[in-house]
Design a protein around this motif. Sequence first.
Motif: not given
Length: 95
Positions: A48-72
Motif C-alpha cells: 500500500d505504501t513505500g518509504l521515501v528516506g532522508y539523507g543529507a546528500t541525497s535527492v530531495d525526498g519530495f521530488a522522489v515522492a512527487s514522481h512516485a505518486l505521479h505514476v500510480t
Amino acid sequence: MPIEIVGGMISPFAGPEGGYGAPGAGRPAFDTGYITRFVRAHEASGFDTGLVGYGATSVDGFAVASHALHVTDKFRVLIAHRPGFAQPTLVARKL
C-alpha cells in the motif's frame, strides 16, 4: 480495522546490478525509470505504501515522492523528515 502493508524504501536511483548505490559517472542522480518500476512492482505485489528516506546528500525526498505518486493511482508514500535539518516552515510549504 484494515491492515496497511508498507513496502521498501523508494530510492531515487538503482545501483550496480540493480541494487542501491550512489550516483556515479554516467549514472543519473535521479532515475525516474527506476522509481516508476519500483512503485509499479510494489503496487502489483500488494503493498500500500513505500518509504521515501532522508539523507543529507541525497535527492530531495519530495521530488522522489512527487514522481512516485505521479505514476500510480493508489500507492502512497511516507516521507521521512528530520527536524533540525530542514526548518518546519519550509517543510510545511513543500507539503
